[in-house]
Design an enzyme around this catalytic site. Structure first.
Site, mmCIF file in Angstrom:
data_model
loop_
_atom_site.group_PDB
_atom_site.id
_atom_site.type_symbol
_atom_site.label_atom_id
_atom_site.label_comp_id
_atom_site.label_asym_id
_atom_site.label_seq_id
_atom_site.Cartn_x
_atom_site.Cartn_y
_atom_site.Cartn_z
ATOM 1 N N SER A 254 0.641 6.242 6.883
ATOM 2 C CA SER A 254 -0.624 5.834 7.016
ATOM 3 C C SER A 254 -0.953 4.532 5.935
ATOM 4 O O SER A 254 -0.092 4.288 5.388
ATOM 5 C CB SER A 254 -1.529 7.267 6.644
ATOM 6 O OG SER A 254 -1.252 7.545 5.236
ATOM 7 N N LYS A 255 -2.193 4.401 6.128
ATOM 8 C CA LYS A 255 -2.641 3.309 5.063
ATOM 9 C C LYS A 255 -1.962 3.626 3.524
ATOM 10 O O LYS A 255 -1.834 2.585 2.924
ATOM 11 C CB LYS A 255 -3.998 3.021 5.200
ATOM 12 C CG LYS A 255 -4.213 2.015 6.678
ATOM 13 C CD LYS A 255 -5.776 1.751 6.642
ATOM 14 C CE LYS A 255 -6.201 0.769 7.721
ATOM 15 N NZ LYS A 255 -7.500 0.450 7.859
ATOM 16 N N ARG A 256 -2.133 5.043 3.341
ATOM 17 C CA ARG A 256 -2.101 5.218 1.943
ATOM 18 C C ARG A 256 -0.425 5.065 1.420
ATOM 19 O O ARG A 256 -0.078 5.025 0.291
ATOM 20 C CB ARG A 256 -2.479 6.428 1.529
ATOM 21 C CG ARG A 256 -1.832 7.853 2.289
ATOM 22 C CD ARG A 256 -2.147 9.125 1.887
ATOM 23 N NE ARG A 256 -1.625 10.189 2.802
ATOM 24 C CZ ARG A 256 -0.601 10.598 2.450
ATOM 25 N NH1 ARG A 256 0.080 10.626 1.213
ATOM 26 N NH2 ARG A 256 -0.113 11.694 3.103
ATOM 27 N N HIS A 257 0.378 5.009 2.443
ATOM 28 C CA HIS A 257 1.794 4.771 2.440
ATOM 29 C C HIS A 257 2.201 3.095 2.619
ATOM 30 O O HIS A 257 3.277 2.773 2.099
ATOM 31 C CB HIS A 257 2.653 5.398 3.400
ATOM 32 C CG HIS A 257 2.446 6.829 3.413
ATOM 33 N ND1 HIS A 257 1.729 7.597 4.549
ATOM 34 C CD2 HIS A 257 3.005 7.830 2.548
ATOM 35 C CE1 HIS A 257 1.648 8.941 4.318
ATOM 36 N NE2 HIS A 257 2.614 9.255 3.133
ATOM 37 N N GLY A 258 1.187 2.601 2.865
ATOM 38 C CA GLY A 258 1.541 1.087 3.002
ATOM 39 C C GLY A 258 1.560 0.600 4.504
ATOM 40 O O GLY A 258 2.032 -0.440 4.905
#
Length: 477
Positions: A254-258
């Site tokens: 997801s976005k929090r992982h990049g």
């Protein structure tokens, strides 16, 4: 578009088929890369198709972003780009052939009827799927003028097995498939039909995509096999379903992982294209213990037998470290051209290029590189960071005056001579070199981190370096 009969000719043809409803995300970029490498390795063709049939969500901006991202990664495609939205009449033609030859049928079920069917299935804890209620009924049973969709007759008995090039032998009971819609009531094709028709007409031999599409392969194969019976030339494609990318914690990316767009890695994170290319290559594919590959080596070595069956883990720190390696290997003039727009004010590109060998040693991103170079182009009086200002107490400013006098008397403005002169002064004052070098760095750069202080003196040049030191120095009273 006529089929190029790639399968029959033995030539490999792959395709990357993004939907232009957003940026080119990192998973899509890896799928594009694997398709491109496989085609190039086998001397085949890599094709590009924009699946823009969702007219409400597809945008030209997204198309441009996808093409820009592919170009930045160096992925060139053969032939013209195929836009799926321009091929609607061909999709309808195939749907009508399937209907005409008994491989599809008209379904007149209303939305209310279908919702009642799903509610009953949920209550009975059954899989939610169309129950085939119009499969064997005569269309004349429906009232005149009733809207209908066209559904594919999927096989009801037995099993279908796919020899997937990554997943191995995968078998699904045909009873698990339902008769899905291939043509909507407004006459527009669904993705499931359009993708198959386009793949066949483009001559695609190998469909390499994420394993979230594995179920689609079982649903799409009946179209190939029905059309093979109708007109021939529709042999099964070869499938390779690549495991998805997960975050470093093992959860779905997801976005929090990049999970950002490729443009964000370039513009916001300062990643070089060769670094992202190499990182994506190793994200699910391997060749022994090797970590780094040139583009030519990747083409030479890549094949599907090197793709693993388990999900890859995206590690941003590993990407940044790899990027640092490629920054150190990169051409200095190229780095300067990329960095220059990131630096505020007027930039001397020649000076920036000369500075690269000492600037790029520790940088892991182009932003870090630009930040490290910014001191070269600051105007006097320099704005000091809080830490730099703390180094410039009265004692430090007095020592700077002594340093300035010694450097002004130095005729040989070279690293060796400047270092020798400064060390000699430190010994005279019975100080460690750091007691001179730290305030000197603050005075010259406005920060506490920079390349070696003698490199800084050389890059700034005699006049600018002395002017910066004089601006902070205070003679002893």
């Amino acid at each position: 578009m006529a089929s190029e009969s790639g399968a029959q000719a033995g030539a490999v043809v792959t395709r990357f088929a993004p939907s232009p409803t957003g940026f080119l995300h990192i998973g899509g970029a890896r799928t594009a890369l694997f398709n491109w490498l496989f085609a190039r390795h086998h001397g085949g063709k890599a094709l590009l198709r924009i699946e823009d049939t969702d007219r409400k969500r597809s945008t030209q901006e997204a198309i441009d972003a996808i093409l820009d991202g592919l170009d930045w990664l160096g992925l060139d495609y053969d032939g013209d780009i195929v836009y799926q939205s321009e091929r609607g009449s061909r999709h309808v033609e195939v749907a009508e052939k399937l209907l005409e030859h008994g491989f599809a049928y008209k379904c007149y079920a209303t939305q209310e009827e279908l919702e009642e069917m799903r509610a009953a299935q949920r209550a009975a804890r059954q899989p939610i799927r169309y129950d085939g209620r119009w499969r064997h009924r005569d269309p004349s049973d429906a009232p005149a003028g009733t809207p209908f969709v066209i559904r594919l007759k999927t096989p009801e008995d037995g099993e279908t097995t796919i020899a997937d090039q990554v997943q191995g032998q995968v078998t699904v009971r045909n009873a698990e498939l339902d008769d899905y819609i291939i043509l909507r009531a407004d006459g527009t094709p669904t993705y499931m039909l359009a993708a198959v028709v386009d793949d066949r007409d483009m001559g695609v031999t190998h469909i390499i995509r994420g394993d979230d599409h594995l179920n689609n392969a079982f649903r799409q194969l009946p179209i190939y096999r029905a059309m093979e019976q109708i007109e021939g030339g529709w042999g099964d494609p070869i499938y390779a379903h690549i495991p998805l990318i997960h975050g470093s914690d093992g959860a779905k990316l997801s976005k929090r992982h990049g999970a950002l767009g490729v443009d964000a890695y370039r513009d916001e994170m300062g990643i070089l294209p060769e670094a992202l290319f190499n990182y994506l290559l190793r994200l699910g594919w391997g060749h022994g213990d090797r970590e780094e590959f040139t583009r030519e080596e990747a083409i030479e070595l890549f094949d599907l037998d090197g793709v693993g069956k388990s999900a890859s883990r995206f590690d941003l720190k590993k990407l940044e470290n790899l990027n640092g390696h490629y920054i150190r290997e990169a051409d200095d003039a190229r780095l300067a051209r990329i960095c220059a727009p990131m630096i505020a004010g007027e930039v001397d590109i020649d000076l920036l290029t000369r500075a690269m060998p000492v600037l790029k040693v520790r940088a892991r991103s182009m932003m870090e590189l630009a930040e490290g170079a910014a001191f070269l182009f600051r105007k006097r009086p320099l704005e000091m960071t809080e830490k730099a200002a703390a180094l410039l107490d009265d004692d430090a400013r007095q020592r700077l005056a002594l340093v300035a006098d010694r450097l002004r008397a130095e005729n040989d403005w070279t690293i060796e001579a400047l270092e020798a002169t400064t060390k000699a002064l430190a010994e005279e004052l019975e100080l460690g070199l750091g007691k001179l070098a730290q305030p000197l760095r603050a005075a010259l750069t406005g920060t506490t981190t920079s390349p070696g202080i003698f490199d800084v003196l050389i890059l700034l040049g005699r006049a600018e370096a002395l002017a910066r030191i004089d601006a902070q120095a205070v003679a002893a009273g």
